[in-house]
Design an enzyme around this catalytic site. Structure first.
Site, PDB file in Angstrom:
ATOM      1  N   ASN A 231     -15.396  25.731  62.508  1.00  8.23           N
ATOM      2  CA  ASN A 231     -14.193  25.122  63.101  1.00  8.23           C
ATOM      3  C   ASN A 231     -12.875  25.550  62.463  1.00  8.23           C
ATOM      4  OD1 ASN A 231     -15.857  23.533  64.879  1.00  8.23           O
ATOM      5  ND2 ASN A 231     -16.337  22.236  63.114  1.00  8.23           N
ATOM      6  N   THR A 232     -12.936  26.529  61.557  1.00 10.81           N
ATOM      7  CA  THR A 232     -11.694  27.051  60.962  1.00 10.81           C
ATOM      8  C   THR A 232     -11.674  28.549  61.199  1.00 10.81           C
ATOM      9  OG1 THR A 232     -11.578  25.313  59.288  1.00 10.81           O
ATOM     10  CG2 THR A 232     -10.428  27.363  58.776  1.00 10.81           C
TER      11      THR A 232
ATOM     12  N   LYS B 204     -21.900  28.293  50.502  1.00 10.04           N
ATOM     13  CA  LYS B 204     -22.511  27.683  51.692  1.00 10.04           C
ATOM     14  C   LYS B 204     -22.407  28.629  52.885  1.00 10.04           C
ATOM     15  CE  LYS B 204     -22.788  23.425  54.333  1.00 10.04           C
ATOM     16  NZ  LYS B 204     -22.421  22.013  54.363  1.00 10.04           N
TER      17      LYS B 204
ATOM     18  N   ASN C  45     -24.877  25.691  57.107  1.00 14.03           N
ATOM     19  CA  ASN C  45     -23.881  24.870  57.804  1.00 14.03           C
ATOM     20  C   ASN C  45     -24.338  24.672  59.269  1.00 14.03           C
ATOM     21  OD1 ASN C  45     -21.360  23.604  58.453  1.00 14.03           O
ATOM     22  ND2 ASN C  45     -20.434  24.760  56.772  1.00 14.03           N
TER      23      ASN C  45
ATOM     24  N   ASN D 113     -19.847  18.680  66.126  1.00 12.81           N
ATOM     25  CA  ASN D 113     -18.520  18.295  65.627  1.00 12.81           C
ATOM     26  C   ASN D 113     -17.601  19.497  65.581  1.00 12.81           C
ATOM     27  OD1 ASN D 113     -17.386  18.959  62.699  1.00 12.81           O
ATOM     28  ND2 ASN D 113     -19.620  19.095  62.604  1.00 12.81           N
TER      29      ASN D 113
ATOM     30  N   PHE E 286     -11.883  20.200  59.282  1.00  7.64           N
ATOM     31  CA  PHE E 286     -11.467  19.886  57.907  1.00  7.64           C
ATOM     32  C   PHE E 286     -10.374  18.826  57.818  1.00  7.64           C
ATOM     33  CE2 PHE E 286     -12.674  24.389  56.108  1.00  7.64           C
ATOM     34  CZ  PHE E 286     -14.013  24.058  56.226  1.00  7.64           C
TER      35      PHE E 286
ATOM     36  N   GLY F 171     -28.442  18.635  62.925  1.00  6.42           N
ATOM     37  CA  GLY F 171     -29.567  17.749  63.217  1.00  6.42           C
ATOM     38  C   GLY F 171     -30.804  18.510  63.648  1.00  6.42           C
TER      39      GLY F 171
ATOM     40  N   SER G  53     -17.897  26.965  57.869  1.00  7.18           N
ATOM     41  CA  SER G  53     -17.583  26.036  58.948  1.00  7.18           C
ATOM     42  C   SER G  53     -17.193  26.833  60.184  1.00  7.18           C
ATOM     43  CB  SER G  53     -16.428  25.118  58.557  1.00  7.18           C
ATOM     44  OG  SER G  53     -15.947  24.487  59.733  1.00  7.18           O
TER      45      SER G  53
HETATM   46  C1  LIG Z   1     -19.517  15.396  61.420  1.00  9.89           C
HETATM   47  C2  LIG Z   1     -19.849  16.513  60.461  1.00  9.89           C
HETATM   48  C3  LIG Z   1     -18.877  16.993  59.591  1.00  9.89           C
HETATM   49  C4  LIG Z   1     -19.170  18.026  58.711  1.00  9.89           C
HETATM   50  N1  LIG Z   1     -18.211  18.474  57.852  1.00  9.89           N
HETATM   51  C5  LIG Z   1     -18.518  19.440  56.949  1.00  9.89           C
HETATM   52  C6  LIG Z   1     -17.558  19.873  56.002  1.00  9.89           C
HETATM   53  O1  LIG Z   1     -16.436  19.373  55.933  1.00  9.89           O
HETATM   54  N2  LIG Z   1     -17.902  20.880  55.156  1.00  9.89           N
HETATM   55  C7  LIG Z   1     -19.151  21.451  55.162  1.00  9.89           C
HETATM   56  O2  LIG Z   1     -19.427  22.342  54.349  1.00  9.89           O
HETATM   57  N3  LIG Z   1     -20.082  21.040  56.033  1.00  9.89           N
HETATM   58  C8  LIG Z   1     -19.794  20.054  56.918  1.00  9.89           C
HETATM   59  N4  LIG Z   1     -20.752  19.630  57.803  1.00  9.89           N
HETATM   60  C9  LIG Z   1     -22.076  20.299  57.808  1.00  9.89           C
HETATM   61  C10 LIG Z   1     -23.115  19.535  56.989  1.00  9.89           C
HETATM   62  O3  LIG Z   1     -22.753  19.489  55.646  1.00  9.89           O
HETATM   63  C11 LIG Z   1     -24.485  20.195  57.137  1.00  9.89           C
HETATM   64  O4  LIG Z   1     -24.424  21.500  56.615  1.00  9.89           O
HETATM   65  C12 LIG Z   1     -24.957  20.272  58.593  1.00  9.89           C
HETATM   66  O5  LIG Z   1     -24.580  19.129  59.299  1.00  9.89           O
HETATM   67  C13 LIG Z   1     -26.465  20.440  58.710  1.00  9.89           C
HETATM   68  O6  LIG Z   1     -27.145  19.330  58.159  1.00  9.89           O
HETATM   69  P1  LIG Z   1     -27.743  18.116  59.062  1.00  9.89           P
HETATM   70  O7  LIG Z   1     -28.536  18.751  60.152  1.00  9.89           O
HETATM   71  O8  LIG Z   1     -28.554  17.309  58.100  1.00  9.89           O
HETATM   72  O9  LIG Z   1     -26.569  17.365  59.578  1.00  9.89           O
HETATM   73  C14 LIG Z   1     -20.471  18.594  58.695  1.00  9.89           C
HETATM   74  C15 LIG Z   1     -21.448  18.097  59.570  1.00  9.89           C
HETATM   75  C16 LIG Z   1     -21.151  17.073  60.434  1.00  9.89           C
HETATM   76  C17 LIG Z   1     -22.240  16.564  61.351  1.00  9.89           C
END
Ligand SMILES: Cc1cc2nc3c(=O)[nH]c(=O)nc-3n(C[C@H](O)[C@H](O)[C@H](O)COP(=O)(O)O)c2cc1C
Length: 348
Positions: free
Chosen positions: A173-174, A209, A238, A109, A113, A260, A171
């Site tokens: 992406n910022t 985080k 993250n 992704n 934000f 994932g 993140s």
């Molecule tokens: C579509 C998407 C949007 C996310 N948005 C945020 C976010 O706004 N802030 C944040 O701290 N992490 C964000 N994350 C990261 C997740 O909170 C998590 O740290 C990361 O996906 C790893 O966990 P997972 O493998 O179980 O998905 C996002 C992840 C995904 C997939």
């Protein structure tokens, strides 16, 4: 039942499917009892003066604008983190910006934000009393001139309505956000946030985080800074910018953060390293590829006290938390462990 719903949702583009999921979740008619499991008390864990009914939390990013957290709690999650919330609402990056890598059990992704902003989200939380443990994840707007000040605004607005605040410096992406991993900037940020806490007479727990893409040399510095400055928990991790080579899905080259299964081992390794540095002084929240009792247990014995997930929820659906709780209890029983607390860090 989810397999029918899943084939419908997976025919939609990921963001449309997500928006539809949030809309329908708002009306979650199921009783929370349906998502509790036998012997769940084995998973109880007390931290920050609160009792978490189980360690499986929903990670930030799913309920960015706090529209469905009570329904998500009803699905059996031990806690839910909303956000990332920025001071002003923002649309995020151009679409498409979420990609399903089904063969890899992953997502990429680059949302950037997108959220409704502090004012709307704060009012929403105030009008919808939380029925469980609720964290608010805060971050800066893309166009801000002062990222640190945006974090301050987040804390000032949410300290009295959240159970904890996550300071999201990770993140991908910022632009510029991950620079807060540098010790000088990190100390400056946390000291400023602690001053706001003091001025407001609050002891709200602050979680930090962290990115999985930092150099090893940063780990001891971050751990030391967190201990010295009373950070309550470290969230690891993250999404990652790395690890694309072994992926098989057509979207593997898309820009953005990978989550994932391909992130699972990377984040577990990071947990192990931090666990040693933190010396049990600060609990760790493990996140990245948690998708089963086994992967949950792996992170707990690596040193995590709590867990979060996002991507597995997309692939496994509404019963994700319940299934993982069941599987985790089975593992604990097989290992002769009476309480999840006794498993933390056991493998390090
Ligand atoms: C579509 C998407 C949007 C996310 N948005 C945020 C976010 O706004 N802030 C944040 O701290 N992490 C964000 N994350 C990261 C997740 O909170 C998590 O740290 C990361 O996906 C790893 O966990 P997972 O493998 O179980 O998905 C996002 C992840 C995904 C997939």
């Amino acid at each position: 039942m989810f397999s029918i719903l899943k084939s419908f949702l997976f025919n939609l583009d990921p963001e449309t499917a997500h928006d539809l999921a949030i809309k329908s979740l708002k009306y979650n008619p199921f009783p929370s009892k349906m998502f509790e499991v036998e012997d769940e008390q084995m998973l109880n864990i007390e931290l920050f003066g609160k009792i978490f009914p189980n360690p499986i939390g929903l990670a930030a990013g799913f309920d960015k604008s706090a529209e469905a957290y009570n329904s998500l709690l009803k699905l059996g999650f031990g806690f839910v983190e909303v956000g990332t919330v920025t001071p002003l609402m923002q649309f995020g990056n151009p679409k498409p910006r979420i990609f399903r890598l089904e063969d890899d059990q992953a997502l990429i992704n680059r949302l950037g934000f997108n959220n409704d902003g502090i004012e709307t989200i704060k009012a929403r939380i105030k009008s919808n009393r939380k029925k469980g443990i609720l964290g608010v994840n805060i971050g800066p707007n893309k166009e801000t001139k002062d990222q640190k000040n945006d974090f301050c605004l987040g804390l000032k607005n949410f300290f009295d309505i959240a159970d904890y605040i996550t300071v999201n410096i990770s993140s991908p992406n910022t632009e510029g956000l991950r620079d807060f991993h540098d010790q000088k900037r990190l100390v400056d940020l946390i000291v400023t946030l602690n001053k706001i806490k003091k001025d407001n007479g609050t002891n709200i727990p602050l979680f930090l985080k962290i990115s999985p893409d930092i150099n090893n040399s940063y780990i001891s510095e971050i751990a030391e800074t967190a201990i010295k400055n009373n950070i309550s928990a470290i969230i690891l991790t993250n999404t990652t910018n790395s690890n694309r080579d072994n992926l098989t899905s057509e979207f593997k080259k898309e820009k953005g953060g990978l989550s994932g299964d391909p992130l699972r081992q990377i984040s577990t390794n990071m947990i192990k390293k931090f666990y040693k540095e933190l010396n049990s002084k600060i609990p760790i929240i493990g996140v990245g590829g948690v998708n089963s009792g086994k992967s949950a247990y792996e992170k707990i014995i690596a040193g995590a006290s709590l867990l979060q997930l996002y991507t597995a929820f997309v692939y496994r659906g509404p019963s994700t938390a319940k299934d993982i709780k069941k599987e985790l209890i089975q593992i604990l029983k097989a290992e002769g462990i009476k309480s999840i607390k006794d498993a933390i860090g056991k493998g390090v």
